[in-house]
Write a protein that holds these residues in place. Sequence first.
Motif: not given
Length: 536
Positions: A138-139, A220-224, A226-227
């Motif tokens: 998560y971000g 892996l997948f993530g945003q903000s 998280g990236a």
Amino acid sequence: MCGARNAAVITGCFLSWALCPSWASSQPTSPTPAGIILAAPIQVTAGAVQGMVEHGLTIYRGIPFAAPPVGDLRWRAPQPVDPWQGVLRATVFSPACMQKGPTLPGMMERYSEDCLYLNVWTPAKSATDKLAVMVYIYGGGGVSGSGSVRLVWGDQLANRGVIVVTFNYRVGAFGALAHPELTKEAGTSGNYGLLDIIAALRWVRANIAAFGGNPGNVTLFGQSAGAYWESMLMVEPEARGLFRRVIASSGGEFGTAAAKDAFPTLAQAEQSGIAYAARFGVSSVAEMRKVPATQIVAMDTEMIQGGHTSAIKHNIDGRLIPKEVRALYEDGKQAHVDLLVGSNSDEGVNTLGPLLSAHAYAADILVRHGAFAGRFLALYPGRSDPEAARSQLRAQTDDVAWRELSWARFQARVGVKHVYLYRFSTIPPFQPFARLHAAGHGAELPYVFGFPPITLLAKYEPADKAAMHTRIENQIQSYWTNFAKTGDPNGPNLPPWPSFSISNQRLLEMGDTFVVAAVPDALAMQLLDELHAEAH
């Protein structure tokens, strides 16, 4: 971690959405939710766990992947879970890690230092299914977030034939505080949030087969933020071999000294830690470990609001993070894994705090960009307050897009064939995006996870609009899960998405229709290339 210029930028990363309260309160609060169907227990490294069956999935909530980081374990690397006797009934989400909240729809109202737990959604019918696994990071700017927030439940993706795992990691000072005494204890300090993520990935590798997953096919997948973590994990020696693919949205640690969000060195972080402890009137780590967690959260909040975030940033310690992340990519030292990466067309609209006046904007650009200030102001002018405001929003959007483009280039240069770049420009029919009329930071998340439910739009939107959003949701979920399974997002009834290469730098524009397009804003991308190259 949105390329923060100041504390307001970091605060903007939290992505506060005004959503229906009934959706936000839809998480179970009792130890055994009424009417659930329990699954047969399975064995993991620390004992037996039992999830619940719901809509064709088996769901496990609140499985510990590390010992509670409390007491003497505050500001230590995550430790192994103590084995338990009997069967752990995994039907209720754990508290989120200590933070100021809630900041997302459905964010848990419970917070605790005892927070290192994960959740699993699996459609597998047996342990031999060997399904692809998607692990979400998560971000929240490194200071907030939860793996249990309703927005990121894995049910819709899991119904497409993958296993989804979400988890918590420590945030704020709990996840990042460095101090000379802590370094003396362990040889390094800070970066506890990153160590939590690695511990969760090791748990997945050791245990996911029992849930019907393939430990050799983890995405892996993530945003903000998280990236950002994903970009670091790709150059982190301790994470090597724990994942095969990466999906990253709107983030990545590819700046240099030219970026105000550049990570400090360990020595710098230690000095920030000493100053942080002094704010509590203490001088030793032993005393800091006795400070109530709520007081630390309050101090973090005060520091963020005042723009003093150095004590809650992770650091380049020379060990866990060997050196500046971008330099490692330039040397080709990153994991040569498949990559699907992109950003949104209006990132700036909900990641920036109060915008600078024209005068303050020009002064800020001069300080930040030095010899490049003239070129920067020519591209992002600020001759009036409204023009300066527009330029700040556009510059933030371009900065995020440049990070994703850089990432795609780095992977293509080392010979990775499965590299895919996108730009998301669909405006979700939910707040704040509908009000802003913009595809802002996080606008893709409702389509990735299917929440809020697109089906509710039929009550409020014309049929053709509701159908369009349903189609976009189906396409994005198909792309994401296809990529997780094979490294190629393409599939039946999907607009073709060509791979990205140095000789063919094209992306998929995800608007109301999906089309292949050239990378936009070429002049901005060139300027940012030169700016960061000069700083490096």
